[in-house]
Design a protein around this motif. Sequence first.
Motif, PDB file in Angstrom:
ATOM      1  N   MET A  33       1.059  -1.730  -0.247  1.00 62.44           N
ATOM      2  CA  MET A  33      -0.093  -0.117   0.104  1.00 62.44           C
ATOM      3  C   MET A  33       0.755   1.569   0.167  1.00 62.44           C
ATOM      4  SD  MET A  33      -3.174   0.974   2.526  1.00 62.44           S
ATOM      5  CE  MET A  33      -2.050   1.029   4.336  1.00 62.44           C
ATOM      6  N   GLN A  34       1.691   1.166   0.554  1.00 58.85           N
ATOM      7  CA  GLN A  34       2.720   2.093   0.622  1.00 58.85           C
ATOM      8  C   GLN A  34       3.708   2.820  -0.551  1.00 58.85           C
ATOM      9  OE1 GLN A  34       5.021   2.518   4.486  1.00 58.85           O
ATOM     10  NE2 GLN A  34       4.285   1.271   5.152  1.00 58.85           N
ATOM     11  N   ARG A  35       3.453   1.450  -1.159  1.00 62.70           N
ATOM     12  CA  ARG A  35       4.591   1.749  -2.565  1.00 62.70           C
ATOM     13  C   ARG A  35       3.707   2.089  -3.483  1.00 62.70           C
ATOM     14  NH1 ARG A  35       7.528  -3.796  -3.218  1.00 62.70           N
ATOM     15  NH2 ARG A  35       9.086  -3.509  -1.791  1.00 62.70           N
ATOM     16  N   SER A  36       2.009   2.386  -3.229  1.00 61.74           N
ATOM     17  CA  SER A  36       1.240   2.760  -4.282  1.00 61.74           C
ATOM     18  C   SER A  36       1.016   3.874  -3.776  1.00 61.74           C
ATOM     19  CB  SER A  36       0.387   1.260  -4.326  1.00 61.74           C
ATOM     20  OG  SER A  36      -1.124   1.765  -5.219  1.00 61.74           O
ATOM     21  N   TRP A  37       0.884   4.479  -2.501  1.00 63.13           N
ATOM     22  CA  TRP A  37       0.725   5.651  -2.260  1.00 63.13           C
ATOM     23  C   TRP A  37       1.786   6.618  -2.740  1.00 63.13           C
ATOM     24  CZ3 TRP A  37       0.061   5.631   3.691  1.00 63.13           C
ATOM     25  CH2 TRP A  37      -0.970   5.188   4.420  1.00 63.13           C
ATOM     26  N   ILE A  38       3.059   5.875  -3.206  1.00 61.49           N
ATOM     27  CA  ILE A  38       3.877   7.050  -3.371  1.00 61.49           C
ATOM     28  C   ILE A  38       3.828   6.988  -5.222  1.00 61.49           C
ATOM     29  CG2 ILE A  38       6.762   6.698  -3.752  1.00 61.49           C
ATOM     30  CD1 ILE A  38       7.594   5.458  -1.373  1.00 61.49           C
ATOM     31  N   ILE A  39       3.510   5.820  -5.724  1.00 62.25           N
ATOM     32  CA  ILE A  39       4.192   5.703  -6.843  1.00 62.25           C
ATOM     33  C   ILE A  39       2.155   6.877  -7.348  1.00 62.25           C
ATOM     34  CG2 ILE A  39       2.858   4.492  -9.359  1.00 62.25           C
ATOM     35  CD1 ILE A  39       4.237   2.091  -7.091  1.00 62.25           C
ATOM     36  N   LEU A  40       1.493   6.583  -6.768  1.00 62.69           N
ATOM     37  CA  LEU A  40       0.421   7.975  -7.489  1.00 62.69           C
ATOM     38  C   LEU A  40      -0.081   8.659  -7.125  1.00 62.69           C
ATOM     39  CD1 LEU A  40      -1.253   4.207  -7.762  1.00 62.69           C
ATOM     40  CD2 LEU A  40      -2.668   5.783  -6.564  1.00 62.69           C
ATOM     41  N   LEU A  41       1.230   9.696  -5.956  1.00 62.17           N
ATOM     42  CA  LEU A  41       1.231  10.513  -5.501  1.00 62.17           C
ATOM     43  C   LEU A  41       2.100  11.099  -6.772  1.00 62.17           C
ATOM     44  CD1 LEU A  41       1.846  10.574  -1.875  1.00 62.17           C
ATOM     45  CD2 LEU A  41       0.080  11.882  -3.500  1.00 62.17           C
ATOM     46  N   VAL A  42       3.393  10.635  -6.747  1.00 68.25           N
ATOM     47  CA  VAL A  42       3.937  11.235  -9.132  1.00 68.25           C
ATOM     48  C   VAL A  42       3.222  11.212  -9.702  1.00 68.25           C
ATOM     49  CG1 VAL A  42       6.309  10.259  -9.698  1.00 68.25           C
ATOM     50  CG2 VAL A  42       6.427  10.213  -7.401  1.00 68.25           C
ATOM     51  N   ARG A  91      12.529   0.392  -1.867  1.00 69.78           N
ATOM     52  CA  ARG A  91      13.049  -1.148  -2.184  1.00 69.78           C
ATOM     53  C   ARG A  91      12.209  -1.344  -3.510  1.00 69.78           C
ATOM     54  NH1 ARG A  91      15.394  -0.620   3.043  1.00 69.78           N
ATOM     55  NH2 ARG A  91      14.206  -3.168   3.500  1.00 69.78           N
ATOM     56  N   ASP A  92      13.052  -1.709  -4.326  1.00 68.23           N
ATOM     57  CA  ASP A  92      12.264  -2.766  -5.301  1.00 68.23           C
ATOM     58  C   ASP A  92      11.084  -2.812  -6.474  1.00 68.23           C
ATOM     59  OD1 ASP A  92      14.131  -4.561  -4.963  1.00 68.23           O
ATOM     60  OD2 ASP A  92      13.089  -5.248  -2.832  1.00 68.23           O
ATOM     61  N   ILE A  93      10.540  -1.102  -5.949  1.00 68.51           N
ATOM     62  CA  ILE A  93       9.910  -0.409  -6.536  1.00 68.51           C
ATOM     63  C   ILE A  93       9.678  -0.189  -7.579  1.00 68.51           C
ATOM     64  CG2 ILE A  93      10.443   2.498  -6.890  1.00 68.51           C
ATOM     65  CD1 ILE A  93       8.575   3.099  -5.054  1.00 68.51           C
ATOM     66  N   TRP A  94      10.572  -0.782  -8.680  1.00 68.95           N
ATOM     67  CA  TRP A  94      10.694  -0.453 -10.367  1.00 68.95           C
ATOM     68  C   TRP A  94       8.990  -1.652 -11.343  1.00 68.95           C
ATOM     69  CZ3 TRP A  94       9.876   1.931 -13.960  1.00 68.95           C
ATOM     70  CH2 TRP A  94       9.229   1.682 -16.137  1.00 68.95           C
ATOM     71  N   PRO A  95       9.396  -3.230 -10.078  1.00 73.32           N
ATOM     72  CA  PRO A  95       8.512  -4.087 -11.194  1.00 73.32           C
ATOM     73  C   PRO A  95       7.029  -3.859 -10.722  1.00 73.32           C
ATOM     74  CG  PRO A  95      10.435  -5.416  -9.584  1.00 73.32           C
ATOM     75  CD  PRO A  95      10.529  -3.646  -9.204  1.00 73.32           C
ATOM     76  N   PHE A  96       6.681  -2.778  -8.942  1.00 76.08           N
ATOM     77  CA  PHE A  96       5.336  -2.712  -8.503  1.00 76.08           C
ATOM     78  C   PHE A  96       5.127  -1.885  -9.848  1.00 76.08           C
ATOM     79  CE2 PHE A  96       2.206  -1.287  -6.869  1.00 76.08           C
ATOM     80  CZ  PHE A  96       2.089  -1.836  -5.589  1.00 76.08           C
ATOM     81  N   VAL A  97       6.210  -0.515 -10.057  1.00 75.08           N
ATOM     82  CA  VAL A  97       6.036   0.572 -11.441  1.00 75.08           C
ATOM     83  C   VAL A  97       4.832  -0.174 -13.083  1.00 75.08           C
ATOM     84  CG1 VAL A  97       6.578   2.259 -12.352  1.00 75.08           C
ATOM     85  CG2 VAL A  97       6.944   2.184 -10.803  1.00 75.08           C
ATOM     86  N   ARG A  98       5.956  -1.372 -12.904  1.00 81.17           N
ATOM     87  CA  ARG A  98       5.574  -2.319 -14.115  1.00 81.17           C
ATOM     88  C   ARG A  98       4.160  -2.668 -13.939  1.00 81.17           C
ATOM     89  NH1 ARG A  98      10.757  -4.572 -13.805  1.00 81.17           N
ATOM     90  NH2 ARG A  98       9.653  -6.398 -13.779  1.00 81.17           N
ATOM     91  N   LEU A  99       3.864  -3.704 -12.861  1.00 81.78           N
ATOM     92  CA  LEU A  99       2.722  -3.484 -13.042  1.00 81.78           C
ATOM     93  C   LEU A  99       1.527  -3.348 -13.029  1.00 81.78           C
ATOM     94  CD1 LEU A  99       0.480  -6.397 -12.064  1.00 81.78           C
ATOM     95  CD2 LEU A  99       1.212  -6.150 -10.149  1.00 81.78           C
ATOM     96  N   SER A 100       2.182  -1.746 -11.764  1.00 83.86           N
ATOM     97  CA  SER A 100       0.788  -0.891 -11.628  1.00 83.86           C
ATOM     98  C   SER A 100       0.250   0.362 -13.173  1.00 83.86           C
ATOM     99  CB  SER A 100       1.443   0.960 -10.806  1.00 83.86           C
ATOM    100  OG  SER A 100       2.393  -0.274  -9.768  1.00 83.86           O
ATOM    101  N   LEU A 101       0.950   0.015 -14.195  1.00 80.56           N
ATOM    102  CA  LEU A 101       1.502   1.294 -15.528  1.00 80.56           C
ATOM    103  C   LEU A 101       0.376   0.018 -16.368  1.00 80.56           C
ATOM    104  CD1 LEU A 101       4.833   1.925 -16.049  1.00 80.56           C
ATOM    105  CD2 LEU A 101       2.324   3.239 -15.579  1.00 80.56           C
ATOM    106  N   VAL A 114       3.955 -13.186  -6.672  1.00 81.29           N
ATOM    107  CA  VAL A 114       4.344 -11.876  -5.405  1.00 81.29           C
ATOM    108  C   VAL A 114       5.254 -11.382  -4.923  1.00 81.29           C
ATOM    109  CG1 VAL A 114       3.199 -12.365  -3.461  1.00 81.29           C
ATOM    110  CG2 VAL A 114       2.096 -12.968  -4.713  1.00 81.29           C
ATOM    111  N   ARG A 115       6.188 -12.664  -5.389  1.00 80.76           N
ATOM    112  CA  ARG A 115       7.177 -12.336  -4.697  1.00 80.76           C
ATOM    113  C   ARG A 115       8.795 -11.885  -6.088  1.00 80.76           C
ATOM    114  NH1 ARG A 115       9.381 -15.794  -1.225  1.00 80.76           N
ATOM    115  NH2 ARG A 115      11.661 -15.312  -1.598  1.00 80.76           N
ATOM    116  N   ARG A 116       8.057 -11.619  -7.160  1.00 79.45           N
ATOM    117  CA  ARG A 116       9.039 -10.800  -8.519  1.00 79.45           C
ATOM    118  C   ARG A 116       8.511  -9.946  -8.294  1.00 79.45           C
ATOM    119  NH1 ARG A 116       7.124 -10.869 -13.581  1.00 79.45           N
ATOM    120  NH2 ARG A 116       5.922 -12.736 -13.516  1.00 79.45           N
ATOM    121  N   TRP A 117       7.064  -9.647  -8.133  1.00 79.89           N
ATOM    122  CA  TRP A 117       6.114  -8.064  -8.521  1.00 79.89           C
ATOM    123  C   TRP A 117       6.461  -7.309  -7.357  1.00 79.89           C
ATOM    124  CZ3 TRP A 117       1.414  -9.449 -11.510  1.00 79.89           C
ATOM    125  CH2 TRP A 117       1.751  -9.890 -12.280  1.00 79.89           C
TER     126      TRP A 117
END
Length: 483
Positions: free
Chosen positions: A110-119, A246-256, A467-470
């Motif tokens: 959730m915190q990673r998503s907050w960061i990504i969505l604020l940007v 940390r490890d935020i780029w895999p999360f960004v890819r899935l979010s996009l 789950v582990r990769r993303w």
Amino acid sequence: MDAPLLDSDGDYQPVRSLGEVAALFWAETIKMWKIAAPIAFTIICQYGTNSFTNIFVGHIGDVELSAVAISISVIGTFSFGFMLGMGSALETLCGQAFGAGQVYMLGLYMQRSWIILLVTSVALLPIYIFATPILNLFGQDPEISELAGKFTLQIIPQLFSLALNFPTQKFLQAQSKVSALAWIGLVGLLVHIGLLWAFIYQLQLGMSGAAVAYNITSWGIALAQVGYVMAYCKEGWGGFSSAAFRDIWPFVRLSLASAVMLCLEIWYMMSIIILTGHLDNAVIAVGSLSICMNFNGWEAMLFIGINAAISVRVSNELGLGRPRAAKYSVYVTVFQSLLIGVLCMVAILITKDNFTIIFSNSKELREAASCLAYLLGATMVLNSIQPVISGVAVGGGWQALVAYINLASYYIFGLPLGFFLGYYAKLGVEGLWGGMICGTTLQTLLLLLVLYKTNWNKEVEQTTERVRRWGGKDTVEKLENSI
């Protein structure tokens, strides 16, 4: 009625009799609606802030209604779709992590998503700032564009509220903690109606008052959800952590991927408003269509709730290693959703001469909207199936595949066909909408084919790795070692 049979892993065994089918149908119906009803109610309440804003402004004047409809339906929907899509990555990750017993990861996601969505909110700001020239570029009526641009500037604070709102919703939905969302949504809607009445009628602030009410309500809902998470979700919320960065780029890819998939759907219907603005008598054409889109939106909000519920069901069951339960939940939900869509269509057709009266007193607007009732009914039926299958895609992590299907069906087939029928065949709004319905039909058929071909056992095998990769393998291992 026979009870549905379960194996040692808690998965369903194959059903072989009518009694088992009925029992399975009932069991899955209860599971789905326990999640879907509060989520749908929450989203309907939040969408109600849009509709009631249109309703109150619509009684100021037809031009004001068209301007606010353009702002919310085009600029607002553009950002809403992209932000919701970016936040929908949590439906995959949180749902599968919760099903696999990794509840402690939900707060980090959730915190990673907050960061990504604020940007993302900052990146979307130019669209709000330059709304008037953008609308003029698309050929909208200059008077409508000017008012819409002014209103859009005033609702910039609402954009940033979405960065907190969507990830928090997905965090709670993954754990089926949705009753609090429903109460927050109801209170928010009631407060919004009161604010609209006070600012527009009592303080005589007009469209500016509507914008202030819109901002206050949106931020109130977002902060209430965050407060509930921090106070009552101790298992999933462990406080703020630098690991979110940390490890935020895999999360960004899935979010996009999630954002592209959802936006191609939402922007498709948004584009009809833009194309309609080029027709003769744009005020009436846009106004009547926006009224129909509002009713379509109310139904769509119900199915977004069902979409979220089936996403939770599928991701949880895949995380638990239950392929047959995931498959059966999808079949039951698709059938029920189709039935609801048919009922909505019947209701619109019965009330086609009167359903517009709550938005406007204009006889010309009511007659124009009534002519669109048959297209609205057909859209409601199609929209009953498509969001459910999209929810399955999010739950299973198939966002990229669905994005390609949406691109081909909507923008290569449906939109050009609608443009041809609307302008070259001179069928106007009916031609635009009819062509786009053909695109939605093609998309629905392709998604049903994908669903039919899905290997659910293979989906289970991929879930842990996904789950582990993303989520970031190193982060998961560090958190697991610290517990």
